[in-house]
Every structure is written in structure tokens, then in C-alpha cells.
Design an enzyme around this catalytic site. Structure first.
Site, PDB file in Angstrom:
ATOM      1  N   HIS A  57      48.143  26.042 -18.756  1.00  0.00           N
ATOM      2  CA  HIS A  57      47.090  25.461 -17.931  1.00  0.00           C
ATOM      3  C   HIS A  57      45.737  25.850 -18.528  1.00  0.00           C
ATOM      4  O   HIS A  57      45.572  26.951 -19.062  1.00  0.00           O
ATOM      5  CB  HIS A  57      47.242  25.999 -16.498  1.00  0.00           C
ATOM      6  CG  HIS A  57      46.058  25.702 -15.639  1.00  0.00           C
ATOM      7  ND1 HIS A  57      45.572  24.430 -15.483  1.00  0.00           N
ATOM      8  CD2 HIS A  57      45.241  26.510 -14.909  1.00  0.00           C
ATOM      9  CE1 HIS A  57      44.513  24.470 -14.690  1.00  0.00           C
ATOM     10  NE2 HIS A  57      44.299  25.719 -14.332  1.00  0.00           N
ATOM     11  N   ASN A  60      38.485  22.489 -16.848  1.00  0.00           N
ATOM     12  CA  ASN A  60      39.717  22.680 -16.082  1.00  0.00           C
ATOM     13  C   ASN A  60      39.981  21.436 -15.242  1.00  0.00           C
ATOM     14  O   ASN A  60      39.238  21.147 -14.316  1.00  0.00           O
ATOM     15  CB  ASN A  60      39.548  23.927 -15.199  1.00  0.00           C
ATOM     16  CG  ASN A  60      40.788  24.246 -14.382  1.00  0.00           C
ATOM     17  OD1 ASN A  60      41.727  23.462 -14.332  1.00  0.00           O
ATOM     18  ND2 ASN A  60      40.777  25.405 -13.736  1.00  0.00           N
ATOM     19  N   CYS A  89      46.440  24.339  -9.496  1.00  0.00           N
ATOM     20  CA  CYS A  89      46.670  24.417 -10.951  1.00  0.00           C
ATOM     21  C   CYS A  89      48.150  24.427 -11.304  1.00  0.00           C
ATOM     22  O   CYS A  89      48.524  24.069 -12.416  1.00  0.00           O
ATOM     23  CB  CYS A  89      46.002  25.664 -11.515  1.00  0.00           C
ATOM     24  SG  CYS A  89      44.263  25.727 -11.123  1.00  0.00           S
TER      25      CYS A  89
HETATM   26  O1  UT7 Z   1      42.326  27.154 -12.501  1.00  0.00           O
HETATM   27  C1  UT7 Z   1      41.761  27.888 -11.495  1.00  0.00           C
HETATM   28  C2  UT7 Z   1      41.866  29.317 -11.781  1.00  0.00           C
HETATM   29  N1  UT7 Z   1      40.593  29.860 -12.142  1.00  0.00           N
HETATM   30  C3  UT7 Z   1      40.509  30.751 -13.079  1.00  0.00           C
HETATM   31  O2  UT7 Z   1      41.483  31.064 -13.695  1.00  0.00           O
HETATM   32  C4  UT7 Z   1      39.174  31.404 -13.340  1.00  0.00           C
HETATM   33  C5  UT7 Z   1      39.349  32.841 -13.692  1.00  0.00           C
HETATM   34  N2  UT7 Z   1      38.096  33.533 -13.869  1.00  0.00           N
HETATM   35  C6  UT7 Z   1      37.256  33.279 -14.907  1.00  0.00           C
HETATM   36  O3  UT7 Z   1      37.542  32.416 -15.717  1.00  0.00           O
HETATM   37  C7  UT7 Z   1      36.006  34.086 -15.047  1.00  0.00           C
HETATM   38  O4  UT7 Z   1      36.000  35.087 -14.058  1.00  0.00           O
HETATM   39  C8  UT7 Z   1      34.690  33.261 -14.949  1.00  0.00           C
HETATM   40  C9  UT7 Z   1      34.546  32.390 -16.187  1.00  0.00           C
HETATM   41  C10 UT7 Z   1      34.720  32.384 -13.736  1.00  0.00           C
HETATM   42  C11 UT7 Z   1      33.495  34.196 -14.887  1.00  0.00           C
HETATM   43  O5  UT7 Z   1      33.497  35.053 -15.996  1.00  0.00           O
HETATM   44  P1  UT7 Z   1      33.247  36.614 -15.777  1.00  0.00           P
HETATM   45  O6  UT7 Z   1      33.230  37.221 -17.114  1.00  0.00           O
HETATM   46  O7  UT7 Z   1      34.259  37.116 -14.803  1.00  0.00           O
HETATM   47  O8  UT7 Z   1      31.786  36.635 -15.199  1.00  0.00           O
HETATM   48  P2  UT7 Z   1      31.255  37.253 -13.813  1.00  0.00           P
HETATM   49  O9  UT7 Z   1      31.713  36.442 -12.660  1.00  0.00           O
HETATM   50  O10 UT7 Z   1      31.526  38.719 -13.786  1.00  0.00           O
HETATM   51  O11 UT7 Z   1      29.717  37.075 -14.000  1.00  0.00           O
HETATM   52  C12 UT7 Z   1      28.991  37.764 -15.025  1.00  0.00           C
HETATM   53  C13 UT7 Z   1      27.545  37.378 -14.908  1.00  0.00           C
HETATM   54  C14 UT7 Z   1      26.986  37.557 -13.493  1.00  0.00           C
HETATM   55  O12 UT7 Z   1      25.666  37.998 -13.611  1.00  0.00           O
HETATM   56  P3  UT7 Z   1      25.301  39.567 -13.413  1.00  0.00           P
HETATM   57  O13 UT7 Z   1      25.764  39.915 -12.026  1.00  0.00           O
HETATM   58  O14 UT7 Z   1      26.079  40.273 -14.481  1.00  0.00           O
HETATM   59  O15 UT7 Z   1      23.826  39.589 -13.594  1.00  0.00           O
HETATM   60  C15 UT7 Z   1      26.991  36.157 -12.927  1.00  0.00           C
HETATM   61  O16 UT7 Z   1      26.023  35.958 -11.938  1.00  0.00           O
HETATM   62  O17 UT7 Z   1      27.378  35.975 -15.222  1.00  0.00           O
HETATM   63  C16 UT7 Z   1      26.674  35.337 -14.147  1.00  0.00           C
HETATM   64  N3  UT7 Z   1      27.143  33.958 -14.073  1.00  0.00           N
HETATM   65  C17 UT7 Z   1      26.629  32.981 -14.815  1.00  0.00           C
HETATM   66  N4  UT7 Z   1      25.638  32.977 -15.736  1.00  0.00           N
HETATM   67  C18 UT7 Z   1      25.373  31.795 -16.336  1.00  0.00           C
HETATM   68  C19 UT7 Z   1      28.132  33.452 -13.292  1.00  0.00           C
HETATM   69  N5  UT7 Z   1      28.263  32.136 -13.528  1.00  0.00           N
HETATM   70  C20 UT7 Z   1      27.347  31.817 -14.469  1.00  0.00           C
HETATM   71  C21 UT7 Z   1      27.004  30.615 -15.111  1.00  0.00           C
HETATM   72  N6  UT7 Z   1      26.028  30.650 -16.030  1.00  0.00           N
HETATM   73  N7  UT7 Z   1      27.647  29.471 -14.869  1.00  0.00           N
END
Ligand code: UT7
Length: 333
Positions: A260, A290, A114
């Protein structure tokens, strides 16, 4: 003293639009979840197999040259930032040079994810300052769609990424002209390398790829989203303030911020922290997801096309991503 400036920008995205609802047909996710957590509504994917990052870069470079009013044959160096090169080797820059008809022109691939565009910009700026080259095409190009796990197990990462390319053409300032690129600051901290990585195939293993690796899902990108989020919201404001301070400027001097595009929430958080007005921030993550190394030049190319900035404006760019790597660049258009 000769400094560097932007001569022109160009970008290209594939025509195939993939909405959140399209992804929800492949695995367990929803438009609501994706929009709420990331801001993404749709992204572009290549239309068919056989299209690499270098193919997406060709029209982007041509557009940049056209906007600069120079021929493609005036390019005397290529820097290609990508985490999804067409092939493991040689680099995408070599393929791009060939497709542009530039035999003999040096082509350097930069693998800083990135932050790849900012790393490339610093190199191009240094090359031009020291008189090594006069027309450097700095390209960010990615084809993510062929490397994502479109099953429930890979849904956290698969919803985030899209394909696209963009190019900034750089050249030297004329005698007495103000510098375009004022400063670029870049960093890395490999202690976070495995928080966002692709483990296999890997030259560290013998053999590089096994059925077990495939079964263990090591062939798909893996991310500790929360950890990346935490680092990004700390390091991006830090490096932005650092580059501003070194140049005697503050956020109020900035006409446009091009961050980014990893997650709209990250950028909103950063702007809140720095009390920077939302209307001066480029966001295109809703339409493209992204696009990693392409996201900053793609955002700036569109902003210029839309007339959001003009000559003399001060632009700040910032990125954080896999590596961990991060950085910021300060330029005057
Ligand atoms: O450029 C590369 C750099 N990358 C980044 O900067 C990414 C940084 N991180 C993020 O943007 C966020 O962490 C994410 C968007 C990837 C995830 O958001 P989050 O609020 O951190 O969600 P999480 O990983 O804590 O997941 C919350 C819930 C989980 O379910 P439970 O355990 O609460 O039941 C996940 O299993 O959301 C679930 N989940 C999804 N649900 C629907 C994870 N991915 C998905 C999905 N659709 N695609």
C-alpha cells in the site's frame, strides 16, 4: 477444487495533476518537506465537482475487462472498496453497477480503508471458491480531494492523499490449473480507530452535523501520524511473514512486492527489515500520493502494463491503515 485467479487489471486516474508546489500556494508546506517525509511529488485530483469514486471506477473496470478479454456484461458480482463513497448511502458499488449497465448484479461496498482491497480480495476469492460467482470485479476507488482541509491546520493530512481507481477482475481456475490467489490474511484492531478517522457527520451524534463540529474541525480526517507510522512498520512485516510461512514460502520466493502506498518511508523501512531488494518493490506514491483502497490494484495494474511481472510470477501485497486494519495477500499471476 476450484480456486480463484486474476483475469485482468485496469486503472484510471483523473487528468488534473496537483504538485507539491501547487499545495504550497494554499497552505504552509513545501515540496522539500513533502518529498522528504513521504516520497510524494504530485497527486491527481478530480477535474470538477460531481465526479465520484464510482465515476473513476468505470474506465478502470472497462480496462480490466478488456485486458481479460471478456465483456463488462460477464461481471456477475461487484465489490467496491472505498473510504470516500460517492454518497453516504447507497454504496458506490450500486452506482457503479448502474453506470456499467449491470442491473441485478449484486454490489457490495467494503469500508476498510487502506486495507479495503485486501478485504475485498478475500471475499471475492471465497465467493469464487464456493462457486457462488464466476466474474467478480474487485474495485478500489477514492475521491479524497473533496474531503481534505487545505489550510495550515489540515496540512499534515492534506498533502498525503490523491484520487484514483483500479479494478482486478477475478474468475475461477480451470480444471487442473494452479490457483492464482494463494492466500489472503486480514486483521483489525479497533483500539486504534481514533488514530486515523473522520468524526463527523456521525450517526452516533444527534444531530449528525452541527456548526460546532465544523468549527472544531471534526469534518476533516484526523491522524496521529507518528502512531500510524509505528503500527504500520510493525504490522506489515508481521502479516507478510505470516502469510508466507503458512504457504511454505519466504521473501526470496517473491518476484514483486506491491505494498500500500501510504508513505514511501514506511515501505522502505519494511523492505529493510525483511531484507527485500528495492528493485522488486512497486512505488507509485511519487505520482499519485495515497489513493487508499485503490493503491494496491493501481500499483499492480501499472506493473503488469510496464511488463514488470508476467504469468507465473509470485506477488505479495500488503497494507496497513485506518481501523486499524491490515493484511497481506499472496498470488500467482
Ligand atoms: O494510509 C493511511 C495510513 N497513513 C499513514 O500511514 C501515515 C503514517 N504517518 C506518516 O506518514 C507521517 O507521520 C507523516 C508523513 C504524516 C508526518 O511525518 P512525521 O515525520 O511524523 O512528521 P510530524 O507529524 O512529526 O511533524 C514534524 C513537523 C511538525 O512541526 P514541528 O512540531 O516539528 O515544528 C509538523 O507541524 O512537520 C510539521 N508538518 C508539516 N510541515 C510542512 C506537518 N505537516 C506538514 C506539512 N508541511 N504538510
Amino acid at each position: 477444487m476450484t480456486r480463484s485467479k486474476f483475469l485482468g487489471f485496469g486503472h484510471y486516474v483523473p487528468t488534473k495533476v496537483v504538485t507539491n508546489d501547487d499545495l504550497a500556494k494554499l497552505f504552509d508546506t513545501s515540496d522539500e518537506w513533502i518529498q522528504q517525509r513521504t516520497g510524494i511529488k504530485e497527486r491527481r485530483f478530480i477535474e470538477h465537482s460531481g465526479i465520484g469514486a464510482s465515476d473513476l471506477a468505470v474506465p478502470a473496470v472497462k480496462m480490466a475487462c478488456e485486458n481479460a478479454g471478456v465483456g463488462v456484461d460477464s461481471i456477475d458480482a461487484i465489490i467496491f472498496a472505498t473510504l470516500s463513497p460517492d454518497f453516504n448511502f447507497p454504496g458506490s458499488g450500486c452506482f457503479l453497477g448502474d453506470k456499467l449497465g449491470l442491473p441485478g448484479v449484486p454490489a457490495l461496498d467494503v469500508r476498510n480503508q487502506c486495507s479495503g482491497f485486501l478485504y475485498s480480495l478475500q471475499i471475492a476469492d471465497a465467493w469464487i471458491r464456493c462457486g457462488m460467482y464466476r466474474r467478480v470485479a474487485v474495485v478500489g476507488g477514492e475521491v479524497h480531494s473533496t474531503g481534505l482541509d487545505f489550510t495550515d491546520a489540515g496540512r499534515d493530512v492534506a498533502v498525503l492523499f490523491g484520487d484514483g481507481a483500479a479494478c482486478a477482475l477475478l474468475g475461477p481456475t480451470e480444471d487442473g490449473e494452479e490457483p492464482g490467489v494463494l492466500d489472503v490474511e486480514i486483521h483489525a484492531d479497533g483500539s486504534g480507530a481514533k488514530e486515523l478517522w473522520l468524526e463527523a457527520p456521525a450517526s452516533a451524534y444527534m444531530p449528525r452535523l452541527t456548526k460546532e463540529m465544523i468549527d472544531e474541525r471534526k469534518i476533516w480526517p484526523a491522524m496521529n501520524g507518528k502512531q500510524v507510522f509505528r503500527w504500520a512498520t510493525k504490522k506489515m512485516p508481521e502479516v507478510m511473514l505470516s502469510v508466507l510461512e503458512r504457504n511454505g514460502l519466504s521473501m526470496s520466493d517473491i518476484d514483486l512486492l506491491v505494498p500500500h502506498q501510504a508513505n514511501k518511508r514506511i515501505n522502505e523501512f519494511v523492505c529493510q527489515k525483511l531484507e527485500f531488494p528495492a528493485e522488486k518493490v512497486v512505488h507509485n506514491i511519487e505520482r499519485y500520493g495515497n489513493t487508499t483502497a485503490a493503491s494496491i490494484p493501481l500499483g499492480l495494474s501499472e506493473a503488469i502494463q510496464q511488463g514488470r511481472v508476467s504469468s507465473g510470477d509470485t506477488v505479495l501485497m500488503a497494507a496497513f491503515g485506518s481501523g486499524f486494519t491490515w493484511g497481506a495477500a499472496l498470488v500467482r499471476l
